[in-house]
Write an enzyme that holds these catalytic residues in place. Structure first.
Site, PDB file in Angstrom:
ATOM      1  CE  LYS A   1      -4.268  -1.628   0.234  1.00 36.21           C
ATOM      2  NZ  LYS A   1      -5.307  -1.292  -0.754  1.00 36.21           N
TER       3      LYS A   1
ATOM      4  CE  LYS B   1     -10.331  -4.183  -4.492  1.00 37.70           C
ATOM      5  NZ  LYS B   1      -9.976  -2.919  -3.788  1.00 37.70           N
TER       6      LYS B   1
END
Length: 321
Positions: free
Chosen positions: A144, A240
């Site tokens: 991240k 997703k």
């Protein structure tokens, strides 16, 4: 048919940070659809990035009619978390009533394990190097990033895990100029994929830019309706279920994206094994599988997904499907 929705909270194993903030727990909505003494289960994670809250998604689900099919659901709810949980619960219900697995009903081959990425939280370079070293045995690490000071973090992770494949998720945190400056270093450090480097509203800047590392659309890709706007900007789409609004659309998006030449990544929000279970079907043969949500939790469902050196395995029928 009875549809009910409840809130569940799962503690995280450690603080999880991205460019938008930190969290210590996963707050999810669990949906049960019951009919004829049989109950199907689904889970979703409302996401503030898409103006979803636990309250708003609960209201969407509670506003559904007392009886519906998966086809009817698509006319009643838009793509998003609410439709995802109900769609997956309807699949589970249908499989249980038929005495079959969901992949059989969907006409899919029997699924197997898929190697999954493991996500390293955004932190100081020193902390991220420690995280990387601790998880250097994993074949695929996801980092991240999305700040003005990302290079030291990336260098630190590579130093901590010299042999792992690395994918980078900027979470819309870079400008076109920052991405262009970083691109050669991503190549040098062996980064395999970059997720959503620019804000979705500004990704036209990717048109005509060199992409020495494949670029993946996450926030820019929700369902099949997103595909026309991705042309010339992205090489991969991140599917997703909380974005597509369920397994039904996720499978359709996967097939449509592949037909248009995109590679596939299957990702997740931070949720329990119940949320990941349907996504394991979409992930079969994907370029990248990122279904590590349960690995980030300190607690999980009673029948969790199995993770081992072969990756994340399809769910047992006691969990879902």
């Amino acid at each position: 048919m009875q549809i009910s929705v409840s809130r569940d909270v799962f503690k995280l194993a450690q603080v999880f940070t991205i460019s938008r903030g930190s969290r210590t727990e996963a707050k999810v909505l669990t949906v049960q659809v019951s009919e004829g003494g049989v109950t199907g289960w689904g889970e979703c994670v409302p996401y503030a990035r898409y103006d979803e809250t636990l309250e708003s998604v609960t209201a969407e689900i509670e506003g559904l009619p007392g009886r519906l099919s998966r086809d009817a659901l698509y006319d009643l709810l838009p793509a998003g978390a609410a439709r995802n949980a109900v769609d997956c619960a309807l699949w589970d219900l249908e499989a249980k009533r038929a005495g079959k697995r969901v992949w059989e009903l969907a006409g899919l081959s029997a699924p197997g394990p898929e190697v999954t990425a493991y996500t390293l939280s955004l932190d100081t370079p020193e902390k991220m190097r420690e995280q990387a070293a601790k998880n250097a045995h994993r074949p695929l690490l996801k980092i991240k990033l999305g700040t003005p000071d990302d290079m030291p973090r990336l260098e630190a992770v590579r130093a901590g895990a010299p042999d792992a494949s690395i994918i980078v998720d900027a979470n819309e945190g870079w400008s076109a100029e920052v991405y262009a400056d970083l691109a050669p270093h991503l190549v040098r450090l062996g980064v395999a994929l970059v997720e959503q480097p620019l804000p979705a509203a500004e990704d036209n800047a990717l048109l005509g830019m060199k992409r020495p590392v494949p670029v993946c659309a996450d926030e820019s890709c929700h369902d099949r309706a997103s595909l026309p706007a991705l042309k010339g900007k992205y090489d991969v789409v991140n599917i997703k279920l909380d974005k597509t609004g369920g397994l039904t659309e996720a499978l359709c998006l996967r097939d449509a994206a592949r037909a248009q030449g995109y590679d596939i990544m299957v990702g997740c929000m931070i949720g329990s094994s119940l949320a990941m279970a349907p996504a394991t079907l979409v992930a079969q043969g994907a370029m990248v599988t990122d279904l590590d949500g349960p690995l980030l939790l300190a607690e999980d469902r009673e029948e969790p997904l199995r993770f081992d050196e072969r990756g994340v395995h399809p769910p047992a029928p006691e969990l879902w499907g």
